[in-house]
Enzyme design. Structure first.
Site, short mmCIF file in Angstrom:
data_model
loop_
_atom_site.label_atom_id
_atom_site.label_comp_id
_atom_site.label_asym_id
_atom_site.label_seq_id
_atom_site.Cartn_x
_atom_site.Cartn_y
_atom_site.Cartn_z
N SER A 237 4.40 4.00 0.04
CA SER A 237 4.95 4.06 -1.30
C SER A 237 5.93 5.22 -1.37
CB SER A 237 3.84 4.27 -2.34
OG SER A 237 4.37 4.58 -3.62
N TYR B 183 -4.52 7.34 -4.92
CA TYR B 183 -3.48 6.42 -4.49
C TYR B 183 -2.38 7.17 -3.73
CZ TYR B 183 0.25 2.92 -4.78
OH TYR B 183 1.24 2.02 -4.48
#
Length: 254
Positions: free
Chosen positions: A139, A153
């Site tokens: 990400s 995350y």
């Protein structure tokens, strides 16, 4: 002739979002696609749509991941491409001051341990083929701080990025390429759910994107196709940002 003719691809998290868009794109480019997902109804529908095979998998379970590749070889004779894409971003993963240990561990298992398992058990199949391509979904938050706190995350995606880099170096001489895909915010069911539950938080994400919009899953699928195909034959251990300019921006235009 497609760019992935005669290739066998295993895609985790392929029942929706980026995974589904990529399954469709891979199939259109000639690949035999294994739709690997825990969501059986959606996974079967995706596999039927693209003429692929659905395999139910719990990506955080070692035996389940091992069986995924055994089943793929049994059906298609081998594996050429791994797109390790499955992941979660639950609401209880927030600030480090409020995120409990159970939430932390759950995200780490699904987002990071799953990539470890998929590479551990998938790479031997690529070695049998004399090479292949692995794309791990990290990400943009793996390379910069997140505007909306999601501590586990973010940490998990940083781990995916670092592990991908190490594997890319380790297996380069075996013609196995490993790259980390780092998308910016994408218009997927996960993000749509965030909008519905917390529009203000979602809006804080959008304001940081210089292009002024979120990516569509199909745009990310195009990037995955590039990394999977011979078009990227001299790329490995890379951080592949597809983020609408977030990584290059100091401030964004209003």
């Amino acid at each position: 002739m497609g760019r992935l003719d005669n290739k066998v691809a295993v895609i985790t998290g392929a029942a929706s979002g980026i995974g589904l868009a990529t399954a469709r794109r891979f199939a259109a480019e000639g690949a035999k696609v294994v739709v690997a997902d825990f969501a059986e109804k959606e996974g079967l529908a995706a596999a039927n749509e693209i003429g692929g095979t659905y395999v139910n998998v719990d990506v955080a379970n070692e035996a389940s991941v091992e069986a995924l590749y055994e089943k793929t070889e049994e059906i298609y004779g081998g594996v050429d491409i791994l797109f390790n894409n499955a992941g979660i971003s639950p609401a209880d993963d927030d600030s480090i001051l409020t995120t409990g240990l159970d939430a932390w561990r759950r995200v780490q298992e699904v987002n990071l341990t799953s990539v470890y398992l998929c590479c551990r058990y998938g790479i031997p199949y690529l070695q049998k083929r004399g090479g292949g391509s692995i794309i791990n979904t990290a990400s943009f938050v793996a390379v910069m701080g997140s505007a909306t706190s999601q501590v586990s995350y973010t940490a998990s995606k940083g781990g995916v990025l670092s592990m991908s880099r190490e594997l890319g170096v380790q297996f380069a001489r075996e013609n196995i390429r490993v790259n980390a895909l780092c998308p910016g915010p994408v218009n997927t069911p996960l993000l749509q759910e965030l909008f519905a539950k917390d529009p203000e938080r979602a809006a804080r994400r959008l304001v940081h994107v210089p292009m002024g919009r979120f990516a569509e899953p199909e745009e990310i699928a195009s990037a995955v196709l590039f990394l999977a195909s011979d078009d990227s034959s001299f790329m490995t251990a890379s951080t592949f940002l597809v983020d609408g300019g977030i990584g290059g921006a100091y401030v964004t235009p209003l």
